[in-house]
Design an enzyme around this catalytic site. Structure first.
Site, PDB file in Angstrom:
ATOM      1  N   GLU A 244       1.134  -1.233  -0.310  1.00 11.31           N
ATOM      2  CA  GLU A 244      -0.136   0.020   0.047  1.00 11.31           C
ATOM      3  C   GLU A 244       0.771   0.983   0.038  1.00 11.31           C
ATOM      4  OE1 GLU A 244      -3.063  -2.277   2.732  1.00 11.31           O
ATOM      5  OE2 GLU A 244      -1.398  -0.072   3.924  1.00 11.31           O
ATOM      6  N   LYS A 246       2.269   4.543   1.368  1.00 10.42           N
ATOM      7  CA  LYS A 246       3.309   4.885   2.308  1.00 10.42           C
ATOM      8  C   LYS A 246       2.687   6.542   2.320  1.00 10.42           C
ATOM      9  CE  LYS A 246       6.324   5.398   6.561  1.00 10.42           C
ATOM     10  NZ  LYS A 246       5.840   6.478   6.795  1.00 10.42           N
ATOM     11  N   ARG A 251      -1.571   9.903  10.775  1.00 11.03           N
ATOM     12  CA  ARG A 251      -1.887   8.588  11.387  1.00 11.03           C
ATOM     13  C   ARG A 251      -3.809   9.189  11.601  1.00 11.03           C
ATOM     14  NH1 ARG A 251       0.064   3.929  11.558  1.00 11.03           N
ATOM     15  NH2 ARG A 251      -1.797   2.836  12.707  1.00 11.03           N
ATOM     16  N   ARG A 266      -3.389   9.933  16.245  1.00 13.68           N
ATOM     17  CA  ARG A 266      -2.282   9.071  16.487  1.00 13.68           C
ATOM     18  C   ARG A 266      -1.682   8.723  18.593  1.00 13.68           C
ATOM     19  NH1 ARG A 266       2.562   7.337  12.907  1.00 13.68           N
ATOM     20  NH2 ARG A 266       4.280   5.920  14.134  1.00 13.68           N
ATOM     21  N   GLU A 295      -4.895   7.683   7.033  1.00 15.04           N
ATOM     22  CA  GLU A 295      -3.911   8.232   7.675  1.00 15.04           C
ATOM     23  C   GLU A 295      -5.036  10.109   6.313  1.00 15.04           C
ATOM     24  OE1 GLU A 295       0.423   9.631   7.755  1.00 15.04           O
ATOM     25  OE2 GLU A 295      -0.456   7.349   7.785  1.00 15.04           O
ATOM     26  N   PHE A 334      -6.457   2.336   5.321  1.00  9.74           N
ATOM     27  CA  PHE A 334      -6.468   0.986   4.637  1.00  9.74           C
ATOM     28  C   PHE A 334      -6.804  -0.265   5.462  1.00  9.74           C
ATOM     29  CE2 PHE A 334      -2.955   4.042   6.702  1.00  9.74           C
ATOM     30  CZ  PHE A 334      -3.258   3.178   7.863  1.00  9.74           C
ATOM     31  N   ARG A 405       5.107  -2.626  17.267  1.00  6.11           N
ATOM     32  CA  ARG A 405       6.020  -2.408  15.712  1.00  6.11           C
ATOM     33  C   ARG A 405       6.858  -3.922  15.899  1.00  6.11           C
ATOM     34  NH1 ARG A 405       7.568   2.395  14.303  1.00  6.11           N
ATOM     35  NH2 ARG A 405       7.427   3.509  16.049  1.00  6.11           N
ATOM     36  N   LYS A 411       7.880  -0.398   6.469  1.00  7.57           N
ATOM     37  CA  LYS A 411       7.412   0.481   6.249  1.00  7.57           C
ATOM     38  C   LYS A 411       8.965   0.620   5.025  1.00  7.57           C
ATOM     39  CE  LYS A 411       9.560   3.322   9.619  1.00  7.57           C
ATOM     40  NZ  LYS A 411       8.882   4.412  10.443  1.00  7.57           N
TER      41      LYS A 411
END
Length: 547
Positions: A244, A246, A251, A266, A295, A334, A405, A411
């Site tokens: 997808e 970035k 966010r 976020r 986003e 997303f 994470r 990313k």
């Protein structure tokens, strides 16, 4: 529980270096707490007052705290600052000042942790023109009734910087041990509830109560995070990946139930009022009750604008109607976490995507699923050509893990090395910049502690330095000569040429040619780079480079 007992526990934990011993101490205490004290204790021992998702904010900075303790100690505010500068810690300074006052005073009442929580809640609820005065009176009352050791940890809780080494990991394991429940279920319940205080109450009831927790609209959960990687590496490790764009935006989490909706940033702060256009767009795009992850980007002349443009809108409180006509804001969705009463985070990304496509009309972020690195690379180059940051590669079979994470989201960005770090100190500027901070001490995180990594003094415009000064001036904890230390809270993005080993900083590393890129006030301290991440970056660049 008397607050004195809580302070004694904190003192014991602060002197405990072993992780297992820390967990053992906390777990033994949890079993003996009544239901009304259990969630308060859990939050307090982590240096927090309210759950992360709560709209309640204490709304006091170091300056108000200094004024309150100065009044109680019968000295000037400047004298309080001098003691803080000498001790290097607000908590120790308050303990020392209250010890001096204790010799000539009587306490009007004993504090309990519920008393402290009640007063802190009242401080957070104080609004309007007289709010600062009301907050100050409540701070004074708390410190008037606090004994020296209580004052040490009370002041740290007010600044949400307890410094006793108890983070979410230790607290989760202590809850599991105390109530003999599955640690995996504690983690699952925490991801949905986003409040370890509430999770502790559920754990007391057993595994089934933890297992039954569900995500609910208008109780935001932390957003899943990504780590850096490469296209070839991601495909080699996982096979086919969902690719997808970035986006270079901010966010958001969109919650809708019936005709009501809210948008969260976020940092889980509600920003609905600042984004009426996004609310209108997404309300018209679905008839279902949903929690969506996406986003927001700003568009001008058909091209995305820098994310700072979006952040300014997130912060804006007035003149929204005027500014929305000048800059078009577009949501790109997303992921979906909740649909019509059902929690979806345990379902694989591929299933969540199908559901998302079935309930949302428009604003869906484009996605391809492929194990062809050339095809993914073409999408990456298309993303850059369209003005986006790069690509996100996601494992199709992965669940949505709030706040984690991990390797399920990768990313892909151009080879420009940047870090998100916390500002913990500064030096005053010189010459025409003497009235603002000129360079800044930055920290990464390690085991819930902030570890100094580097200073940054370049890349700032005069306007940016003025803006940063306005954000930090009320967060000053101590000052010695030209050096200032802050209550942590501000996150910045910094570019660098390489990471070097260094004896000058506690982290053991330093950044070569650090340069300020921008503010990241959409990110919380919990999201800054970790020391383990610094070590990995150092190893990837070739750890044998000379200094």
């Amino acid at each position: 529980m008397d607050f004195t007992e809580f302070a004694q526990i904190c003192e014991q934990l602060e002197g405990t270096s072993g992780r297992l011993e820390t967990i053992d101490i906390i777990s033994r205490i949890l079993t003996g707490l009544p239901d009304d004290e259990l969630p308060i204790f859990i939050r307090f021992v982590m240096g927090r007052i309210f759950p992360d998702w709560s709209p309640k904010k204490l709304g006091i900075g170091p300056n108000l705290l200094y004024e309150g303790i100065a009044y109680v100690a019968g000295i000037r505010r400047d004298d309080v600052v001098q003691v803080i500068n000498r001790t290097g810690d607000v908590g120790r300074a308050v303990e020392e000042l209250l010890a001096q006052k204790e010799q000539t005073s009587f306490f009007s009442e004993n504090l309990t942790i519920t008393d402290v929580y009640r007063d802190l809640t009242s401080i957070a609820a104080s609004e309007g023109k007289k709010s600062q005065r009301e907050k100050l009176l409540l701070v004074r009352r708390l410190f008037t009734n606090a004994r020296p050791l209580e004052g040490k940890y009370l002041s740290r809780i007010m600044l949400e910087d307890l410094r006793i080494g108890v983070g979410e990991g230790n607290a989760r394991e202590a809850i599991a041990k105390a109530f003999a429940v599955d640690p995996v279920l504690v983690e699952y319940a925490f991801q949905a509830e986003n409040d370890l205080g509430k999770v502790a109450l559920l754990a007391r009831k057993g595994n089934n109560s933890l297992r039954d927790v569900r995500i609910e609209p208008f109780r935001p959960v932390r957003m899943m995070l990504a780590q850096q990687g490469t296209i070839n590496g991601a495909v080699a490790d996982n096979g086919a990946m969902a690719a997808e764009y970035k986006y270079d935006g901010s966010r958001f989490q969109f919650h809708k139930a019936g005709n009501r909706c809210k948008i969260y940033s976020r940092k889980l702060e509600e920003v609905t009022a600042a984004l009426p256009d996004i609310s209108e767009s997404l309300m018209a795009a679905t008839t279902h009750d949903v929690i969506l992850d996406g986003e927001v980007i700003a568009i001008s002349g058909g091209k995305p604008m820098p994310f700072q443009t979006v952040l300014r809108r997130f912060r804006r409180k007035h003149g929204i109607d005027l500014i929305r006509e000048e800059i078009r804001m577009v949501p790109n969705v997303f992921d979906i976490l909740y649909l019509d009463g059902k929690t979806l985070i345990d379902q694989p990304l591929s299933e969540r995507r199908k559901k998302l496509e079935g309930v949302l009309t428009g604003y869906l972020a484009p996605q391809i699923v492929s194990d062809d690195t050339d095809e993914i690379d073409r999408m990456y180059r298309d993303a850059l050509a369209a003005g986006h940051e790069g690509l996100m590669l996601k494992v199709p079979g992965s669940p949505y893990t709030p706040g984690v994470r991990g390797k399920n989201w990768i990313k892909i960005k151009p080879d420009v090395d940047t870090l998100d770090l916390a500002v913990i100190g500064a030096d005053w500027g010189e010459g025409k910049r003497a009235h603002v901070f000129g360079s800044f001490l930055l920290a990464c995180q390690d085991q819930d502690e902030l570890i100094p990594l580097s200073k940054v003094a370049t890349g700032f415009s005069d306007e940016q330095l003025q803006e940063i000064y306005s954000l930090l001036k009320d967060r000053v904890i101590s000052q010695q000569g030209k050096e200032v230390r802050f209550e942590p809270g501000l996150v910045v993005e910094v570019g660098y040429s390489e990471i070097q080993t260094s004896p000058n900083y506690e982290s053991g590393f330093a950044l070569r040619f650090p340069r300020f890129i921008g503010l990241r006030d959409d990110k919380s301290i919990d999201e800054i780079e970790t020391l383990d991440g610094i070590r990995e970056r150092y190893a990837r660049q070739g750890g044998n480079r000379s200094q």
